[in-house]
Design an enzyme around this catalytic site. Structure first.
Site: not given
Length: 241
Positions: A56, A148
């Site tokens: 992760d 983003y």
């Protein structure tokens, strides 16, 4: 062949898509080991020479564990490719704190964790190549996808920062800016968006993951020994006009 002979690489987000293409190509090019760090289960892992581990990228303790394991088993790490990312499409007025934090954690903060963990090992050996995967949206504006684009734009400058800071230590750092590449990240994108992206390219087609992988191979290899702090665009000419 053997452009990465005896190299050890960690590529995040390499269970599929362009990251997987990079990992498989690197093994074909003679790498001693290529480790894919991802939260997604890799299809066909049993038939691949790539080593798939759970990582992760938003957890710094997991970064430390993975890097420590790689160095313990292989004695070094030569290449880090920060490829893991998510893309959400909300414009700024629809971007919640939760959306912003999630995208920035995966797409940008993870790169901070990865570089901070790997740099001491590279500095100790006076060599290393770091490639941070950005996007054409790290170089040009696009409607929507506020978080983003915030992350992908920042990747360009943090790559230059690390290149400037650690060039004398033998570490190279570059950013890679793909255009519209066929991958799991954009497979749920609206058809009209995909059509517009293809229409905007000089080559009038989508890119294939292997085409990004070959660009990453160059930056990772000793062929790019005098290339650092640069931004390599692989976009079919989208930004050319």
């Amino acid at each position: 062949m053997d452009r990465l002979k005896d190299k050890v690489a960690l590529i995040t987000g390499a269970a599929g898509g362009q990251g997987r293409a990079m990992a498989e190509l690197f093994m074909q090019e003679g790498a001693r080991a290529v480790i894919s760090g991802d939260v997604i289960e890799a299809a066909g892992a049993e038939a691949s020479a790539v080593e798939f581990v759970r990582l992760d990228v938003t957890k710094d303790d997991q970064w430390k564990a993975v890097i420590d394991k790689i160095v313990a088993e292989h004695g070094k790490i030569d290449i880090l490719i920060n490829n893991a990312a998510i893309c959400l499409y909300e414009p700024i007025l629809e971007t919640t704190n939760e959306i912003y934090d999630r995208v920035l954690d995966v797409d940008l903060k993870s790169i901070f964790f990865g570089m901070r963990e790997v740099l001491p090992h590279m500095i100790a050996r006076k060599q290393g190549s770091i490639i941070n995967v950005s996007s054409i949206w790290g170089l040009a504006g696009v409607p929507s996808s506020y978080a983003y684009q915030a992350a992908k734009g920042a990747i360009l400058n943090i790559s230059k920062n690390v290149a400037a800071t650690h060039g004398e230590d033998g570490v190279r750092c570059n950013s890679l800016h793909p255009g519209y590449i066929l991958s799991p990240m954009n497979e749920h994108q609206a058809p009209d968006i995909n059509a517009a992206l293809i229409a905007g390219t000089v080559l009038k087609r989508a890119g294939k993951p292997i085409e990004t992988a070959y660009a990453a191979l160059f930056l990772a290899s000793d062929e790019a020994s005098y290339v650092t702090g640069t931004s390599l665009v692989v976009d079919g000419g989208y930004l050319a006009p």
